[in-house]
Design a protein around this motif. Structure first.
Motif, mmCIF file in Angstrom:
data_model
loop_
_atom_site.group_PDB
_atom_site.id
_atom_site.type_symbol
_atom_site.label_atom_id
_atom_site.label_comp_id
_atom_site.label_asym_id
_atom_site.label_seq_id
_atom_site.Cartn_x
_atom_site.Cartn_y
_atom_site.Cartn_z
ATOM 1 N N LEU A 359 0.831 -1.201 0.000
ATOM 2 C CA LEU A 359 0.000 0.000 0.000
ATOM 3 C C LEU A 359 0.867 1.253 0.000
ATOM 4 C CD1 LEU A 359 -2.642 -1.206 2.595
ATOM 5 C CD2 LEU A 359 -3.131 -0.631 0.212
ATOM 6 N N TRP A 360 1.952 1.225 0.757
ATOM 7 C CA TRP A 360 2.860 2.379 0.763
ATOM 8 C C TRP A 360 3.576 2.509 -0.578
ATOM 9 C CZ3 TRP A 360 1.928 5.944 3.988
ATOM 10 C CH2 TRP A 360 1.507 5.682 5.286
ATOM 11 N N VAL A 361 3.896 1.390 -1.197
ATOM 12 C CA VAL A 361 4.489 1.459 -2.542
ATOM 13 C C VAL A 361 3.503 2.114 -3.510
ATOM 14 C CG1 VAL A 361 5.322 0.105 -4.506
ATOM 15 C CG2 VAL A 361 5.994 -0.527 -2.180
ATOM 16 N N SER A 362 2.230 1.742 -3.416
ATOM 17 C CA SER A 362 1.212 2.365 -4.268
ATOM 18 C C SER A 362 1.165 3.866 -4.038
ATOM 19 C CB SER A 362 -0.167 1.748 -3.978
ATOM 20 O OG SER A 362 -0.214 0.395 -4.359
ATOM 21 N N ALA A 363 1.250 4.283 -2.775
ATOM 22 C CA ALA A 363 1.234 5.720 -2.460
ATOM 23 C C ALA A 363 2.454 6.419 -3.054
ATOM 24 C CB ALA A 363 1.187 5.921 -0.944
#
Length: 391
Positions: A359-363
């Motif tokens: 999820l942080w990679v997506s952000a």
């Protein structure tokens, strides 16, 4: 919208089902053909690689063909390799069919995008694009789960037969509904002319943005199952529900893009991109809440596909003089993102950063897209100011 566009959308639905359905069929394929699960997984990467590499190349090769001839050639090839895949007893042949199917899929989508936008007004490319991409989103909602059910009931080969059968009506529809242009017509595009039309900084930036946004989307989508069960605390039975919500959101996003991409593209991209960034960060922070995970899965998939579909239509606007090759490049950009996102998500998971880390990679990927868009806009403003000053 011309009815022909919806017929093309049917073919895109069949192709989208083929692209995504393997996630539920790999164990059965591995057992039946006597290979490891990891080896069976190369079927997915082979398809993605074929889409990335093949999209612009096959689009260039098809320039001298009539739209109907190109679409029929690609779709019939796609249908036949699925029949071969359903019949083959060897993994090597199945792997080869996935590469050929990807090339045919890439070529079909590139020509379909060019054909669809040529059949509508010059300021309606976003609506035409949304009709075609709606086929892909419907594949996520209905096609992929149906493929998984078929695989469980009658084996993985039945899903390949189903894709071939889905493609057959589209072949007949294209034969009678898509206009034919002789290959020697003055209207036939030339490779040199299309390549000349691609010399645009705006086009390059838009392709990069599409890859980043799609990478963010599929980074989380690929690792949704452990996020749902290990972080949100939901049972395994909730995974198909969240996948269905992803499909519903993607369809809603494409529909929103179809209404706004032609009239308010900048507002949609800026507000949607900012909301995506906030949403991925919020998802990472609240993933332990089942309610938040359910709501944010729907919200983020809607935003992702609204922004992504709008970027694809902007690719076609940025290269109006090269619709076929631009369609191929757009297809490649989406698949670069579909490969890049899961790869980066896998890296952070392997590094032991936990199931929230994708999820942080997506952000981060969306943040990079926003920074790139702002830098490009600033550079353009400086060039325009310098031009005014020079006068």
């Amino acid at each position: 919208m011309p009815f022909t566009l919806y017929l093309l959308g049917l073919a895109v639905f069949a192709q989208g089902t083929s692209e995504f359905m393997l996630s539920g069929l790999l164990p059965g394929i591995a057992d039946d053909l006597g290979v490891s699960l990891a080896t069976a997984g190369t079927l997915t990467s082979a398809f993605a690689a074929g889409m990335v590499v093949g999209a612009p190349l096959v689009a260039m090769l098809s320039l001298r063909w009539s739209p109907r001839g190109a679409l029929l050639g690609f779709l019939v090839t796609f249908l036949l390799v699925h029949v071969l895949g359903a019949l083959t007893p060897t993994f090597a042949v199945l792997l080869a069919t996935r590469v050929v199917a990807a090339l045919a899929n890439a070529g079909f989508l590139a020509v379909a995008l060019a054909t669809a936008t040529s059949m509508v007004d010059a300021n309606a490319k976003g609506r035409a694009t949304s009709v075609l991409l709606g086929g892909t989103t419907l594949a996520c909602v209905a096609g992929v789960p149906a493929g998984a059910v078929l695989g469980q009931m009658w084996g993985w080969r039945s899903a390949f037969w189903a894709v071939a059968l889905l493609s057959a009506p589209a072949v007949i529809a294209i034969l009678f509904s898509v206009p034919r242009r002789p290959s020697d017509s003055p209207a036939a595009p030339s490779l040199r002319g299309e390549l000349r039309a691609l010399r645009s900084a705006r086009l390059v930036v838009t392709l990069l943005l599409a890859a980043l946004v799609n990478g963010a989307t599929f980074c989380t989508f690929t690792y949704l199952a452990p996020l749902v069960t290990e972080v949100a605390g939901l049972g395994a039975a909730w995974v198909p529900v969240l996948l269905a919500l992803f499909g519903v959101g993607s369809f809603a996003g494409v529909a929103i893009s179809g209404r706004l991409a032609d009239t308010h593209p900048v507002a949609l991209l800026v507000s949607g991109g900012a909301a995506l960034l906030v949403g991925w960060a919020a998802f990472a922070l609240t993933a332990g809440s089942a309610g938040a995970a359910i709501v944010l899965m729907l919200v983020q998939s809607t935003l992702s596909f609204a922004v992504g579909s709008t970027l694809i239509s902007q690719v076609l606007y940025a290269a109006a003089g090269a619709p076929t090759v631009a369609g191929g490049l757009a297809t490649a950009a989406l698949n670069v993102g579909a490969v890049l996102g899961p790869a980066l998500g896998g890296l952070v998971l392997d590094a032991g950063l936990g199931y929230r880390s994708p999820l942080w990679v997506s952000a981060v990927l969306v943040a990079l897209a926003l920074v790139l868009a702002a830098a490009a806009r600033g550079a353009r403003a400086r060039r325009e100011a310098a031009t005014v000053t020079a006068r």
